[in-house]
Scaffold this motif. Structure first.
Motif, mmCIF file in Angstrom:
data_model
loop_
_atom_site.group_PDB
_atom_site.id
_atom_site.type_symbol
_atom_site.label_atom_id
_atom_site.label_comp_id
_atom_site.label_asym_id
_atom_site.label_seq_id
_atom_site.Cartn_x
_atom_site.Cartn_y
_atom_site.Cartn_z
ATOM 1 N N PRO A 14 0.806 -1.226 0.000
ATOM 2 C CA PRO A 14 0.000 0.000 0.000
ATOM 3 C C PRO A 14 0.837 1.273 0.000
ATOM 4 O O PRO A 14 0.325 2.343 -0.316
ATOM 5 N N HIS A 15 2.112 1.150 0.321
ATOM 6 C CA HIS A 15 2.999 2.319 0.334
ATOM 7 C C HIS A 15 3.671 2.539 -1.013
ATOM 8 O O HIS A 15 4.438 3.484 -1.170
ATOM 9 N N ARG A 16 3.382 1.652 -1.971
ATOM 10 C CA ARG A 16 3.955 1.786 -3.313
ATOM 11 C C ARG A 16 2.875 1.984 -4.381
ATOM 12 O O ARG A 16 3.106 1.754 -5.552
ATOM 13 N N ILE A 17 1.697 2.401 -3.947
ATOM 14 C CA ILE A 17 0.612 2.692 -4.880
ATOM 15 C C ILE A 17 0.632 4.189 -5.151
ATOM 16 O O ILE A 17 0.533 4.994 -4.223
ATOM 17 N N PRO A 18 0.763 4.570 -6.414
ATOM 18 C CA PRO A 18 0.863 6.007 -6.730
ATOM 19 C C PRO A 18 -0.473 6.729 -6.560
ATOM 20 O O PRO A 18 -1.531 6.112 -6.502
ATOM 21 N N GLY A 19 -0.344 8.032 -6.498
ATOM 22 C CA GLY A 19 -1.550 8.865 -6.442
ATOM 23 C C GLY A 19 -2.020 9.113 -5.031
ATOM 24 O O GLY A 19 -1.373 8.696 -4.064
ATOM 25 N N PRO A 20 -3.149 9.728 -4.911
ATOM 26 C CA PRO A 20 -3.699 9.949 -3.570
ATOM 27 C C PRO A 20 -4.308 8.646 -3.053
ATOM 28 O O PRO A 20 -5.403 8.248 -3.457
ATOM 29 N N PHE A 21 -3.567 7.948 -2.237
ATOM 30 C CA PHE A 21 -4.015 6.664 -1.701
ATOM 31 C C PHE A 21 -3.622 6.595 -0.240
ATOM 32 O O PHE A 21 -2.468 6.828 0.112
#
Length: 123
Positions: A14-21
């Motif tokens: 979850p820390h390598r998902i781009p964008g506002p996440f």
């Protein structure tokens, strides 16, 4: 003599998902699954991959080769996203190649990570 069941959970980091996440819900779900595994005496490991894929295949292969896995779960975040179909196929083939005796588990979402594997392990 019984052996401790070993479960591998392959999912998106979850820390390598781009964008506002917001990674917090995924982190919480992983922690909850880890607690459920621990409560049942199951040795569980996470192998989290990113969307860039740069170093993921060697990491997944090394992890798959590190133990004789009883069950491998490929997370819904990978499977349910059509854009990630090539990654899902690649992971299936890696599991098939490097952990051919492991049962495959598929969860529906964040809330059933551990439960999905319990269906494939002796009670």
């Amino acid at each position: 003599m019984t052996t401790t069941p070993k479960v591998l959970v392959i999912g998106l980091d979850p820390h390598r998902i781009p964008g506002p996440f917001d990674p917090a819900p995924v982190d919480a779900a992983i922690e909850a699954a880890t607690a459920s595994f621990r409560d049942r005496g199951i040795e569980a490991h996470d192998c989290l991959v990113g969307l860039d894929g740069a170093d993921d295949v060697p990491t997944v292969v090394t992890t798959l080769q590190s133990h004789p896995w009883d069950c491998v779960l490929i997370g819904a975040g990978i499977r349910r996203n059509e854009e990630l179909l090539p990654l899902f196929e690649q992971l299936l083939n890696l599991v098939h190649q490097h952990a051919p005796t492991a049962k495959l588990a598929l969860n529906q979402g964040l809330n059933d990570i551990a439960e999905a594997t319990f269906r494939h392990l002796p009670s």
